[in-house]
Design an enzyme around this catalytic site. Structure first.
Site, PDB file in Angstrom:
ATOM      1  N   TYR A 159       0.823  -1.210   0.000  1.00 46.38           N
ATOM      2  CA  TYR A 159       0.000   0.000   0.000  1.00 46.38           C
ATOM      3  C   TYR A 159       0.859   1.263   0.000  1.00 46.38           C
ATOM      4  CZ  TYR A 159      -3.067   3.726   1.595  1.00 46.38           C
ATOM      5  OH  TYR A 159      -3.736   4.926   1.707  1.00 46.38           O
ATOM      6  N   LEU A 191      -4.543   8.648   8.695  1.00 47.04           N
ATOM      7  CA  LEU A 191      -5.542   7.604   8.935  1.00 47.04           C
ATOM      8  C   LEU A 191      -6.893   8.269   9.189  1.00 47.04           C
ATOM      9  CD1 LEU A 191      -6.259   4.605   9.336  1.00 47.04           C
ATOM     10  CD2 LEU A 191      -5.694   4.908  11.764  1.00 47.04           C
TER      11      LEU A 191
END
Length: 255
Positions: A159, A191
């Site tokens: 990722y 996040l």
């Protein structure tokens, strides 16, 4: 046309727009007057209806960003429906459902799938939309990376590598498209507690708290936290900004 709105008269394609952060981007751009094309492999029609009920313009298209023919049709349908494409947000990506694991446990198939969606998907979309933007001599492309690129976090090598590629892609595209009036920038969230992240047991407890503790502004990030920066990058206010990465993560990364 309401000229008090920052994106009045503009047409925006948002990939991965059926839910989560993509849906928030779409709603925010619609509220600023843009006609919205919701492109997703999932059904985005409910959001399109919601935007239309609020008085906006929106259409939903089923799109596979890894398919050149699918994204070419996406652009053609957008131009046919709304007359142009002024904004592309390359939001479609694999992340929320991904399970963190040591890189030695990541299979070749998992690596290739991540690169296919997150990197080649963005490439296919830019390639499809660039001729229209070059013809107009105007366009805004916003690629979505991640604050993880600047941290080098463990357990998500495929990722993070894919998002590092997005940063590099943005810089190259900005150089190639600048003379055509097309600006290319990167928004890099930290996040964000989107629907898919909240549904993933891997993103709970100490993992999330440690992330929050690394920030200057110590709280969870919501999809809405990304939207002001997104509107800025899509509007005329950023017409002299290209090739840049804007990290929106509460000050975890000071890049």
């Amino acid at each position: 046309m309401d000229r008090s709105k920052k994106l009045s008269g503009r047409v925006a394609i948002i990939t991965g727009a059926a839910q989560g952060i993509g849906a928030s981007y779409a709603s925010a751009l619609a509220d600023e007057g843009a006609a919205i094309v919701l492109a997703d492999i999932l059904d985005a029609e409910p959001l399109a209806q919601e935007i239309r009920q609020r008085g906006g313009k929106a259409m939903a298209l089923k799109v596979d960003v890894t398919s050149a023919s699918s994204v070419k049709s996406m652009v053609a349908n957008s131009v046919e429906e709304f007359g142009s494409v002024d904004i592309l947000i390359n939001n479609a990506a694999l992340f929320g459902n991904v399970q963190p694991k040591p890189f030695l446990q990541i299979t070749s198939e998992e690596w290739d799938r991540m690169m296919s969606v997150n990197v080649r998907g963005a490439f296919e979309c830019v390639k499809a939309v660039a001729p229209q933007m070059k013809k107009q001599k105007y366009g805004k492309i916003v690629n979505i990376a991640s604050g993880t690129v600047f941290k080098g976090i463990p357990l998500m090598l495929h990722y993070v590598s894919s998002k590092g590629a997005i940063v590099a892609m943005t810089r190259c595209l900005a150089r190639e498209l600048g003379d055509d009036g097309v600006r290319v920038n990167t928004l890099a969230p930290g996040l964000v507690m989107s629907e898919s992240v909240l549904d993933n047991p891997a993103w709970r407890g100490a993992v999330v708290q440690n992330n929050v503790n690394s920030r200057a502004i110590k709280r969870d990030a919501t999809p809405e936290d990304m939207c002001g920066t997104m509107v800025y990058l899509c509007s005329s206010e950023s017409d002299f900004v290209t090739g840049q990465v804007l990290v929106v993560d509460g000050g975890s990364v000071t890049h």
